[in-house]
Design a protein around this motif. Structure first.
Motif, mmCIF file in Angstrom:
data_model
loop_
_atom_site.group_PDB
_atom_site.id
_atom_site.type_symbol
_atom_site.label_atom_id
_atom_site.label_comp_id
_atom_site.label_asym_id
_atom_site.label_seq_id
_atom_site.Cartn_x
_atom_site.Cartn_y
_atom_site.Cartn_z
ATOM 1 N N ILE A 1 0.876 -1.162 0.000
ATOM 2 C CA ILE A 1 0.000 0.000 0.000
ATOM 3 C C ILE A 1 0.913 1.212 0.000
ATOM 4 C CG2 ILE A 1 -1.657 1.298 1.413
ATOM 5 C CD1 ILE A 1 -2.501 -1.531 2.552
ATOM 6 N N ALA A 2 0.664 2.146 -0.875
ATOM 7 C CA ALA A 2 1.533 3.321 -0.931
ATOM 8 C C ALA A 2 0.749 4.531 -1.384
ATOM 9 C CB ALA A 2 2.705 3.067 -1.867
ATOM 10 N N GLN A 3 1.301 5.689 -1.084
ATOM 11 C CA GLN A 3 0.658 6.946 -1.475
ATOM 12 C C GLN A 3 1.420 7.638 -2.601
ATOM 13 O OE1 GLN A 3 -2.144 7.596 0.001
ATOM 14 N NE2 GLN A 3 -1.978 6.113 1.683
ATOM 15 N N ARG A 4 2.745 7.443 -2.608
ATOM 16 C CA ARG A 4 3.550 8.189 -3.581
ATOM 17 C C ARG A 4 3.551 7.487 -4.930
ATOM 18 N NH1 ARG A 4 8.412 8.944 0.329
ATOM 19 N NH2 ARG A 4 7.665 10.652 1.631
ATOM 20 N N ILE A 5 3.315 8.267 -5.955
ATOM 21 C CA ILE A 5 3.187 7.716 -7.304
ATOM 22 C C ILE A 5 4.494 7.063 -7.772
ATOM 23 C CG2 ILE A 5 3.786 9.767 -8.684
ATOM 24 C CD1 ILE A 5 0.705 7.579 -9.275
ATOM 25 N N TYR B 1 -7.619 6.913 -10.157
ATOM 26 C CA TYR B 1 -6.163 6.787 -10.260
ATOM 27 C C TYR B 1 -5.546 8.064 -10.809
ATOM 28 C CZ TYR B 1 -1.568 4.789 -10.957
ATOM 29 O OH TYR B 1 -0.223 4.539 -10.881
ATOM 30 N N LYS B 2 -6.188 8.652 -11.807
ATOM 31 C CA LYS B 2 -5.671 9.914 -12.364
ATOM 32 C C LYS B 2 -5.647 11.012 -11.298
ATOM 33 C CE LYS B 2 -7.920 9.390 -16.374
ATOM 34 N NZ LYS B 2 -8.649 9.764 -17.602
ATOM 35 N N ASP B 3 -6.680 11.028 -10.460
ATOM 36 C CA ASP B 3 -6.705 12.002 -9.362
ATOM 37 C C ASP B 3 -5.504 11.820 -8.442
ATOM 38 O OD1 ASP B 3 -8.954 13.264 -10.184
ATOM 39 O OD2 ASP B 3 -10.320 12.284 -8.763
ATOM 40 N N ILE B 4 -5.184 10.559 -8.145
ATOM 41 C CA ILE B 4 -4.027 10.285 -7.286
ATOM 42 C C ILE B 4 -2.760 10.782 -7.984
ATOM 43 C CG2 ILE B 4 -2.594 8.469 -6.264
ATOM 44 C CD1 ILE B 4 -5.207 6.785 -6.019
ATOM 45 N N TYR B 5 -2.665 10.498 -9.272
ATOM 46 C CA TYR B 5 -1.469 10.871 -10.026
ATOM 47 C C TYR B 5 -1.264 12.385 -10.047
ATOM 48 C CZ TYR B 5 1.963 11.099 -13.766
ATOM 49 O OH TYR B 5 3.089 11.339 -14.483
ATOM 50 N N TYR B 6 -2.324 13.113 -10.243
ATOM 51 C CA TYR B 6 -2.190 14.567 -10.375
ATOM 52 C C TYR B 6 -2.272 15.309 -9.049
ATOM 53 C CZ TYR B 6 -2.402 13.839 -15.383
ATOM 54 O OH TYR B 6 -2.121 13.431 -16.649
ATOM 55 N N SER B 7 -2.506 14.564 -7.946
ATOM 56 C CA SER B 7 -2.651 15.280 -6.664
ATOM 57 C C SER B 7 -1.283 15.630 -6.087
ATOM 58 C CB SER B 7 -3.433 14.435 -5.676
ATOM 59 O OG SER B 7 -2.696 13.271 -5.359
ATOM 60 N N GLU C 1 0.003 2.480 -16.720
ATOM 61 C CA GLU C 1 -0.407 3.026 -18.017
ATOM 62 C C GLU C 1 -1.893 2.779 -18.272
ATOM 63 O OE1 GLU C 1 2.479 1.344 -17.541
ATOM 64 O OE2 GLU C 1 3.743 3.134 -17.774
ATOM 65 N N GLU C 2 -2.334 1.560 -17.959
ATOM 66 C CA GLU C 2 -3.761 1.236 -18.166
ATOM 67 C C GLU C 2 -4.654 2.107 -17.301
ATOM 68 O OE1 GLU C 2 -2.979 -3.480 -19.309
ATOM 69 O OE2 GLU C 2 -3.561 -2.943 -17.277
ATOM 70 N N LEU C 3 -4.261 2.260 -16.038
ATOM 71 C CA LEU C 3 -5.109 3.022 -15.121
ATOM 72 C C LEU C 3 -5.131 4.504 -15.469
ATOM 73 C CD1 LEU C 3 -4.211 1.257 -11.752
ATOM 74 C CD2 LEU C 3 -6.279 0.968 -13.130
ATOM 75 N N MET C 4 -4.015 4.993 -16.025
ATOM 76 C CA MET C 4 -4.000 6.398 -16.442
ATOM 77 C C MET C 4 -5.027 6.634 -17.552
ATOM 78 S SD MET C 4 -2.067 8.234 -14.580
ATOM 79 C CE MET C 4 -1.758 9.749 -15.485
ATOM 80 N N LYS C 5 -5.318 5.588 -18.297
ATOM 81 C CA LYS C 5 -6.334 5.711 -19.360
ATOM 82 C C LYS C 5 -7.741 5.482 -18.812
ATOM 83 C CE LYS C 5 -3.531 4.001 -23.189
ATOM 84 N NZ LYS C 5 -3.093 2.618 -23.324
#
Ligand code: DCP
Ligand code: MG
Length: 242
Positions: A199-203, A236-242, A227-231
């Protein structure tokens, strides 16, 4: 024994006793031997509850949880826990020295094995900087470690066990990013034949996983590679851009 470390959840529901609402609903996934699987999701989404089912800290309410095709309920509890090491979200150290804390549960380990584990956990260096090194006392009358240092001791303890299945619950959350990167690279080599669920928070950490589960309100909202989740996954995108 010849355990490969495959983990399978099949329509697993879980409700804490005394509670009415399930915290995990219809969880199904397979984690293959040697795979590195990440779990992400907001606070309270059920990440810790999910991983706590694997060593049977709690039993599934319905559905099936299997390791190498065997239902964990059919396995001897000690044998089950012998193949699993967990670095819990809340570090548990006791007052005693550092060596005793790392060896806890693996009392027969050699000094060399302890140091190897501590090196991968990026703990060896700061331990050696104390005047008493590995015999430095912790807790009352001893040194106070930082949150990140405690996490690294806790990780060293888990690695010393040389488990077939390693579970990391937000285990480097208090460690700086540079050190975390070093731990990650060390773990990669160490984990060759180990199944790892983390379990992790950092991308930067999450994207290293072979696959990622996005947990939302106790349900699997998406599962795939970075890559799949970014699409496909807005969460997941919210986590990536947060
Ligand atoms: N819960 C509970 N009893 C417990 C532990 C948790 O009722 N002994 C509840 C609190 C949450 C839900 O279960 O509503 C999920 O909790 P988790 O600890 O599994 O959630 P996470 O690990 O995802 O949250 P965090 O990111 O904060 O660690
Ligand atoms: Mg948690």
């Amino acid at each position: 024994k010849n355990i490969k470390g495959k983990i399978e959840f099949k329509n697993v529901d879980f409700t804490y006793s005394g509670s009415l609402n399930p915290v995990l609903k219809n969880i199904s996934f397979v984690c293959n031997p040697g795979e590195m699987l990440a779990i992400v999701g907001s606070t309270g989404s059920g990440k810790t509850s999910l991983i706590n089912l694997i060593p049977r800290f709690y039993d599934v309410t319905s559905g099936e949880l299997k390791i190498d095709e065997i239902n964990v309920n059919m396995m001897n509890l000690k044998e089950l826990r012998d193949i699993i090491a967990i670095v819990p979200q809340k570090t548990m150290l006791f007052s005693g020295n550092i060596l005793e804390n790392i060896k806890w549960g693996n009392e027969n380990a050699s000094v060399e094995e302890v140091q190897d584990a501590a090196k991968i956990a990026q703990a060896h260096e700061f331990i050696m900087s104390f005047p008493e090194k590995y015999t430095t006392q912790l807790g009352q009358g001893g040194v106070n470690l930082s949150g990140g240092q405690k996490q690294r001791i806790s990780l060293a303890r888990a690695l010393l066990k040389k488990p077939k299945i390693l579970i990391l619950d937000d285990s480097t959350s208090a460690v700086d990013m540079t050190t975390e990167g070093k731990i990650r690279r060390g773990l990669k080599l160490y984990l060759k034949n180990t199944t790892c669920i983390f379990i992790a928070q950092r991308i930067t950490t999450i994207r290293e996983a072979n696959r990622i589960i996005v947990l939302d309100n106790g349900m699997i909202s998406a599962i795939g590679t970075h890559e799949e989740l970014m699409k496909n996954s807005d969460i997941y995108k919210d986590i990536y851009y947060s």
